[in-house]
Design a protein around this motif. Structure first.
Motif, PDB file in Angstrom:
ATOM      1  N   GLU A  22       0.830  -1.199   0.000  1.00 40.86           N
ATOM      2  CA  GLU A  22       0.000   0.000   0.000  1.00 40.86           C
ATOM      3  C   GLU A  22       0.866   1.251   0.000  1.00 40.86           C
ATOM      4  O   GLU A  22       1.981   1.258   0.519  1.00 40.86           O
ATOM      5  N   TYR A  23       0.322   2.306  -0.603  1.00 37.34           N
ATOM      6  CA  TYR A  23       0.991   3.611  -0.664  1.00 37.34           C
ATOM      7  C   TYR A  23       0.023   4.657  -0.126  1.00 37.34           C
ATOM      8  O   TYR A  23      -1.103   4.780  -0.615  1.00 37.34           O
ATOM      9  N   THR A  38       4.645   0.293 -10.026  1.00 40.85           N
ATOM     10  CA  THR A  38       3.805  -0.891 -10.232  1.00 40.85           C
ATOM     11  C   THR A  38       2.398  -0.431 -10.597  1.00 40.85           C
ATOM     12  O   THR A  38       2.009   0.706 -10.284  1.00 40.85           O
ATOM     13  N   PRO A  39       1.619  -1.289 -11.248  1.00 43.36           N
ATOM     14  CA  PRO A  39       0.213  -0.924 -11.466  1.00 43.36           C
ATOM     15  C   PRO A  39      -0.514  -0.858 -10.124  1.00 43.36           C
ATOM     16  O   PRO A  39      -0.256  -1.672  -9.234  1.00 43.36           O
ATOM     17  N   VAL A  40      -1.365   0.123  -9.967  1.00 48.64           N
ATOM     18  CA  VAL A  40      -2.063   0.317  -8.695  1.00 48.64           C
ATOM     19  C   VAL A  40      -3.529   0.611  -8.947  1.00 48.64           C
ATOM     20  O   VAL A  40      -3.954   0.909 -10.068  1.00 48.64           O
ATOM     21  N   ARG A  41      -4.282   0.539  -7.866  1.00 47.06           N
ATOM     22  CA  ARG A  41      -5.662   1.008  -7.879  1.00 47.06           C
ATOM     23  C   ARG A  41      -5.903   1.793  -6.612  1.00 47.06           C
ATOM     24  O   ARG A  41      -5.181   1.629  -5.617  1.00 47.06           O
ATOM     25  N   LEU A  42      -6.888   2.663  -6.644  1.00 45.54           N
ATOM     26  CA  LEU A  42      -7.247   3.429  -5.460  1.00 45.54           C
ATOM     27  C   LEU A  42      -8.060   2.529  -4.538  1.00 45.54           C
ATOM     28  O   LEU A  42      -9.186   2.131  -4.866  1.00 45.54           O
ATOM     29  N   LYS A  43      -7.508   2.213  -3.390  1.00 43.99           N
ATOM     30  CA  LYS A  43      -8.189   1.346  -2.424  1.00 43.99           C
ATOM     31  C   LYS A  43      -9.203   2.126  -1.607  1.00 43.99           C
ATOM     32  O   LYS A  43     -10.336   1.661  -1.386  1.00 43.99           O
ATOM     33  N   SER A  44      -8.806   3.315  -1.152  1.00 43.60           N
ATOM     34  CA  SER A  44      -9.722   4.122  -0.345  1.00 43.60           C
ATOM     35  C   SER A  44      -9.260   5.568  -0.342  1.00 43.60           C
ATOM     36  O   SER A  44      -8.111   5.878  -0.660  1.00 43.60           O
ATOM     37  N   ALA A  45     -10.183   6.458   0.012  1.00 41.34           N
ATOM     38  CA  ALA A  45      -9.876   7.885   0.146  1.00 41.34           C
ATOM     39  C   ALA A  45     -10.797   8.461   1.203  1.00 41.34           C
ATOM     40  O   ALA A  45     -11.977   8.088   1.287  1.00 41.34           O
ATOM     41  N   SER A  46     -10.268   9.365   2.027  1.00 38.79           N
ATOM     42  CA  SER A  46     -11.068   9.924   3.122  1.00 38.79           C
ATOM     43  C   SER A  46     -12.157  10.865   2.616  1.00 38.79           C
ATOM     44  O   SER A  46     -13.141  11.117   3.316  1.00 38.79           O
ATOM     45  N   SER A  85     -10.385  17.625  -2.208  1.00 39.26           N
ATOM     46  CA  SER A  85     -10.295  18.602  -1.117  1.00 39.26           C
ATOM     47  C   SER A  85      -8.939  18.505  -0.435  1.00 39.26           C
ATOM     48  O   SER A  85      -8.332  17.425  -0.367  1.00 39.26           O
ATOM     49  N   ALA A  86      -8.465  19.650   0.046  1.00 42.46           N
ATOM     50  CA  ALA A  86      -7.199  19.664   0.778  1.00 42.46           C
ATOM     51  C   ALA A  86      -7.274  18.743   1.992  1.00 42.46           C
ATOM     52  O   ALA A  86      -8.338  18.576   2.603  1.00 42.46           O
ATOM     53  N   ASN A  87      -6.144  18.125   2.306  1.00 47.27           N
ATOM     54  CA  ASN A  87      -5.991  17.218   3.450  1.00 47.27           C
ATOM     55  C   ASN A  87      -6.747  15.895   3.277  1.00 47.27           C
ATOM     56  O   ASN A  87      -7.042  15.211   4.263  1.00 47.27           O
ATOM     57  N   THR A  88      -7.035  15.543   2.033  1.00 44.28           N
ATOM     58  CA  THR A  88      -7.618  14.230   1.749  1.00 44.28           C
ATOM     59  C   THR A  88      -6.510  13.174   1.781  1.00 44.28           C
ATOM     60  O   THR A  88      -5.434  13.371   1.225  1.00 44.28           O
ATOM     61  N   THR A  89      -6.766  12.045   2.430  1.00 44.98           N
ATOM     62  CA  THR A  89      -5.820  10.936   2.482  1.00 44.98           C
ATOM     63  C   THR A  89      -6.265   9.842   1.522  1.00 44.98           C
ATOM     64  O   THR A  89      -7.412   9.389   1.582  1.00 44.98           O
ATOM     65  N   LEU A  90      -5.344   9.421   0.640  1.00 48.81           N
ATOM     66  CA  LEU A  90      -5.626   8.376  -0.327  1.00 48.81           C
ATOM     67  C   LEU A  90      -4.744   7.171  -0.031  1.00 48.81           C
ATOM     68  O   LEU A  90      -3.592   7.327   0.403  1.00 48.81           O
ATOM     69  N   VAL A  91      -5.288   5.984  -0.268  1.00 49.75           N
ATOM     70  CA  VAL A  91      -4.519   4.755  -0.129  1.00 49.75           C
ATOM     71  C   VAL A  91      -4.547   4.022  -1.476  1.00 49.75           C
ATOM     72  O   VAL A  91      -5.620   3.647  -1.974  1.00 49.75           O
ATOM     73  N   PHE A  92      -3.363   3.883  -2.089  1.00 49.30           N
ATOM     74  CA  PHE A  92      -3.223   3.100  -3.313  1.00 49.30           C
ATOM     75  C   PHE A  92      -2.658   1.723  -2.943  1.00 49.30           C
ATOM     76  O   PHE A  92      -1.882   1.603  -1.999  1.00 49.30           O
ATOM     77  N   GLU A  93      -3.004   0.701  -3.712  1.00 45.59           N
ATOM     78  CA  GLU A  93      -2.435  -0.619  -3.485  1.00 45.59           C
ATOM     79  C   GLU A  93      -2.043  -1.265  -4.815  1.00 45.59           C
ATOM     80  O   GLU A  93      -2.618  -0.968  -5.868  1.00 45.59           O
ATOM     81  N   ASP A  94      -1.034  -2.135  -4.734  1.00 48.30           N
ATOM     82  CA  ASP A  94      -0.590  -2.886  -5.910  1.00 48.30           C
ATOM     83  C   ASP A  94      -1.722  -3.745  -6.462  1.00 48.30           C
ATOM     84  O   ASP A  94      -2.563  -4.251  -5.704  1.00 48.30           O
ATOM     85  N   ILE A  95      -1.708  -3.903  -7.784  1.00 44.29           N
ATOM     86  CA  ILE A  95      -2.558  -4.914  -8.407  1.00 44.29           C
ATOM     87  C   ILE A  95      -1.652  -5.855  -9.203  1.00 44.29           C
ATOM     88  O   ILE A  95      -0.541  -5.487  -9.593  1.00 44.29           O
ATOM     89  N   ASP A  96      -2.124  -7.071  -9.423  1.00 46.21           N
ATOM     90  CA  ASP A  96      -1.269  -8.102 -10.004  1.00 46.21           C
ATOM     91  C   ASP A  96      -1.006  -7.912 -11.487  1.00 46.21           C
ATOM     92  O   ASP A  96       0.023  -8.332 -12.007  1.00 46.21           O
TER      93      ASP A  96
END
Length: 364
Positions: A22-23, A38-46, A85-96
């Protein structure tokens, strides 16, 4: 024995499906950029965000042409433009697997921390990096954080801004090799050129028409110390020019040389609110400006502040009916100021007066 084997098998299965790398990315402004190896996808965002490639960018109008990523899956080594929006936290994760599509994208990835070099930019292009929500031109080289991206666009589409802070004396000089448009000033700030000099009165000053300044135009800026003046570089020269005693200093050279001055003239620079004659060589900062003044008119006692008091004067027209006023001195070019009834006056205030045979108006 069978129980231990079962636990071991479950552990292997969990490792194969449940621990993608995760990033974490924090969007500090309303826009940001990212890239990963690496290829990634957006896992979640606040908060809600939009992820896109930048297909086109027009810096002159600050407009983007964007392509939204399919299903939030992004190929490796792809610049990602993030809006939210400012101060948004995003989580990216690897995909296969790499997505089976690609994007036209002006964003270049920078997945490792280090320097990117302007000399590597293609001919006719510029590199821009995003700082505090604004695109900045890369100057020679820049240290880039890992997992970021920078923009590569044709130079003609870049719209850059220069900010000048008025010195503590209330007077600054400025010049640029590009034509400029004055887009923002503080209260009571004047920007223009010095059009003439008189040893008794100082400098006469003309403000720019509609805030446009031709390239390589020396200018003087007066106003409240610390006030900001913002110029925008334009692509086209204004179709008018100004009488100007000021010369530009747009090169990287640190000095102007007295030996280069025309015959019967002196070089003068403004420092600390005072005018000073150039002696042998004088350091002038890049994008500064200095004056060429006829030697016969040079008076070292004239301060810049005194000379620039008339910055709000504009020439209305040549003397016409004013010549019929009851005076025989209104058309004299003796450097003095006269009221409309022909009386000699000191430094004029708001209103109309005559100077060197021309009618002038102080607007405020």
């Amino acid at each position: 024995m069978f129980k231990k084997l079962a636990i071991f098998a479950i552990t292997l299965f969990s490792a194969s499906i449940g621990f993608a790398k995760e990033y974490i990315y924090t969007l500090t402004q309303s826009v940001g950029v990212a890239s990963y190896d690496t290829p990634v996808r957006l896992k979640s965002a606040s908060k809600d965000v939009v992820l896109s490639a930048i297909k086109g960018y027009d810096g002159m109008n600050d407009r983007y042409e964007l392509t939204k990523f399919h299903g939030d899956s992004i190929p490796s080594y792809t610049g990602i433009f993030i809006q939210g929006s400012a101060n948004t936290t995003l989580v990216f994760e690897d995909i296969d697997k790499e997505p089976d599509y690609a994007y036209a994208n002006l964003l270049k990835p920078n997945v490792e921390r280090g320097q990117i070099y302007e000399r590597d930019v293609p001919s006719g292009y510029k590199w821009l990096y995003l700082a505090n929500g604004k695109w900045r031109i890369l100057n020679q080289y820049a240290n880039m954080r890992e997992n970021r991206a920078y923009l590569e666009i044709p130079a003609k589409y870049i719209n850059t801004y220069d900010t000048v802070t008025i010195a503590s004396s209330g007077i600054s000089t400025y010049s640029n090799s590009k034509p400029l448009h004055l887009v923002k000033t503080g209260v009571n700030v004047k920007v223009g050129t010095i059009t003439s000099f008189n040893s008794k009165l100082g400098f006469e000053y003309t403000t720019f028409l509609d805030g446009f300044a031709p390239s390589n135009t020396g200018m003087v800026i007066i106003g409240t110390p610390g006030a900001k003046v913002v110029f925008r570089e334009t692509q086209y020269e204004p179709d008018f020019y100004y009488a100007n005693l000021m010369r530009t200093q747009t090169e990287k050279s640190d000095y102007i040389w007295e030996a280069n001055q025309p015959d019967d003239s002196v070089f003068v620079y403004i420092a600390g609110g005072k005018t000073k004659k150039v002696n042998v060589c004088t350091g002038i900062k890049k994008n500064g400006a200095y004056l060429v003044v006829p030697a016969r008119l040079w008076d070292n006692s004239v301060s810049a502040k005194t000379g620039l008091l008339f910055s709000n004067i504009s020439i209305e027209d040549e003397i016409t009916e004013v010549n019929s006023a009851k005076t025989n001195v209104s058309t004299q070019e003796d450097g003095n100021f006269y009221s409309m009834d022909g009386k000699k006056i000191a430094a004029p205030k708001k209103g109309m007066f005559i100077h060197n045979g021309k009618k002038y108006i102080i607007k405020d």
